[in-house]
Scaffold this motif. Sequence first.
Motif, PDB file in Angstrom:
ATOM      1  N   ASN A 195      23.344  77.164  41.626  1.00 53.61           N
ATOM      2  CA  ASN A 195      23.621  76.167  40.593  1.00 53.61           C
ATOM      3  C   ASN A 195      23.968  76.805  39.253  1.00 53.61           C
ATOM      4  O   ASN A 195      24.812  76.297  38.500  1.00 53.61           O
ATOM      5  N   GLU A 196      23.305  77.918  38.940  1.00 55.23           N
ATOM      6  CA  GLU A 196      23.512  78.574  37.642  1.00 55.23           C
ATOM      7  C   GLU A 196      24.425  79.792  37.745  1.00 55.23           C
ATOM      8  O   GLU A 196      24.617  80.513  36.760  1.00 55.23           O
ATOM      9  N   ASN A 197      24.962  80.032  38.945  1.00 54.41           N
ATOM     10  CA  ASN A 197      25.892  81.151  39.167  1.00 54.41           C
ATOM     11  C   ASN A 197      25.287  82.490  38.733  1.00 54.41           C
ATOM     12  O   ASN A 197      25.884  83.254  37.964  1.00 54.41           O
ATOM     13  N   LEU A 198      24.084  82.772  39.243  1.00 53.98           N
ATOM     14  CA  LEU A 198      23.360  83.988  38.879  1.00 53.98           C
ATOM     15  C   LEU A 198      23.464  85.034  39.981  1.00 53.98           C
ATOM     16  O   LEU A 198      23.281  84.721  41.157  1.00 53.98           O
ATOM     17  N   GLU A 199      23.752  86.260  39.584  1.00 55.15           N
ATOM     18  CA  GLU A 199      23.859  87.365  40.533  1.00 55.15           C
ATOM     19  C   GLU A 199      22.534  88.110  40.607  1.00 55.15           C
ATOM     20  O   GLU A 199      21.911  88.379  39.577  1.00 55.15           O
ATOM     21  N   PRO A 200      22.072  88.457  41.808  1.00 58.95           N
ATOM     22  CA  PRO A 200      20.803  89.179  41.957  1.00 58.95           C
ATOM     23  C   PRO A 200      20.760  90.454  41.123  1.00 58.95           C
ATOM     24  O   PRO A 200      21.751  91.197  41.041  1.00 58.95           O
ATOM     25  N   ASN A 201      19.605  90.677  40.472  1.00 57.48           N
ATOM     26  CA  ASN A 201      19.341  91.867  39.658  1.00 57.48           C
ATOM     27  C   ASN A 201      20.290  92.018  38.468  1.00 57.48           C
ATOM     28  O   ASN A 201      20.394  93.113  37.904  1.00 57.48           O
ATOM     29  N   ASN A 202      20.963  90.933  38.104  1.00 56.83           N
ATOM     30  CA  ASN A 202      21.908  91.019  36.993  1.00 56.83           C
ATOM     31  C   ASN A 202      21.545  90.066  35.856  1.00 56.83           C
ATOM     32  O   ASN A 202      22.399  89.662  35.075  1.00 56.83           O
ATOM     33  N   PHE A 203      20.242  89.707  35.785  1.00 54.49           N
ATOM     34  CA  PHE A 203      19.778  88.864  34.689  1.00 54.49           C
ATOM     35  C   PHE A 203      18.297  89.121  34.436  1.00 54.49           C
ATOM     36  O   PHE A 203      17.571  89.614  35.302  1.00 54.49           O
ATOM     37  N   VAL A 204      17.875  88.802  33.215  1.00 57.59           N
ATOM     38  CA  VAL A 204      16.471  88.872  32.812  1.00 57.59           C
ATOM     39  C   VAL A 204      15.919  87.450  32.780  1.00 57.59           C
ATOM     40  O   VAL A 204      16.553  86.549  32.214  1.00 57.59           O
ATOM     41  N   LEU A 205      14.763  87.238  33.396  1.00 54.79           N
ATOM     42  CA  LEU A 205      14.116  85.926  33.378  1.00 54.79           C
ATOM     43  C   LEU A 205      13.132  85.867  32.215  1.00 54.79           C
ATOM     44  O   LEU A 205      12.276  86.745  32.076  1.00 54.79           O
TER      45      LEU A 205
END
Length: 363
Positions: A195-205
């Motif tokens: 839904n948010e178009n997030l790539e694994p290991n490519n963002f900080v939560l």
Amino acid sequence: MKKIVTILGARPQFVKAAVLSRVISEHNVIEEVIVHTGQHYDNNMSMVFFEEMKIPVPKYNLNINGLSHGAMTGQMLTKIEEVLAFEKPDAVVVYGDTNSTLAGALAAQKMGIKVIHIEAGLRSYNMSMPEEVNRILTDRISNLLLCPTQTAIDNLEKEGFANHNIKVVKSGDIMKDAVEFYGAMSDEKATVLQNENLEPNNFVLATIHRQENTDDIVALKGIFEGLTKIHQTKKVVMPLHPRTKSVLEKNKLRYPITFIDPVGYFDMLALLKNCALVVTDSGGLQKEAFFNKKPCVIAREETEWVELVTHGFATLVGSNAQKMQEAYQLHSNKNHDFSVSLYGDKVGETIYQEIKKLIIQKE
């Protein structure tokens, strides 16, 4: 059949309690009655929540929320007392450090009913936190203290609990069981990455919601300045808590990080599994980051989970933007060994056996 009443007041407590409820159900020796005080009103806690999470639906919902600490705790005390008078349990189980926790423990102890405190012995040593007051008082009036860590045991020893007729047990952290159980389910049910178009290991939560941060505009600005600096290197994704959102809007503060709507537990687990690092002021999320093998930057001056810091899995930065950025760089360049066991195994079964010993005496 012996009976326990479990007092719960917030969504994370239901997730933890579900672990013990499953064990109780499997053994079929103790009856459990669940009471929801309603302390944290949560739109996500519909019937779908209970069905999807395989959590028993509470027998009672007291619908007590939106009040001051004193009014809330007082009303809970009255209503819980009525439930206990009717149910006549052999023990009351409470979790953590909410007003519901203290009210449940007080009501039971004043009626001569044994009190079992899960997640006992935790201390921040910050008495300005309502949670610290709740956990200290609950520990003192309990009969069985189930501690998640050796640090928690040590805290109680320093406070002289050896001089009280209270059993103290190192049980491990029940959240570990919950993350393992729900982690497998989240792979099928979570949709947030797509839904948010997030790539694994490519963002900080990131999650920020504690009152000590949201009520201090200087602290809040410092935290978001730090997150903005991190965002320049790696995308920062924040499920925005309603309280935090309200303060940002009221003060017309805007920051170029990726805000998303609050998410359910399966989506949160998916975010944890797939992020590169966690920045949070949440106590529970610090551990869940560890369980999901992610380093954590803690936007607080202290933590109840000191072993995460001492073992190098987390760093305390408070609201200092520069410290936050430095901690992010440190953890991004470090290889962490998450194989160390800090929080036990098969914790739900361990807790069940201790409860059984307490309430099922040989005739």
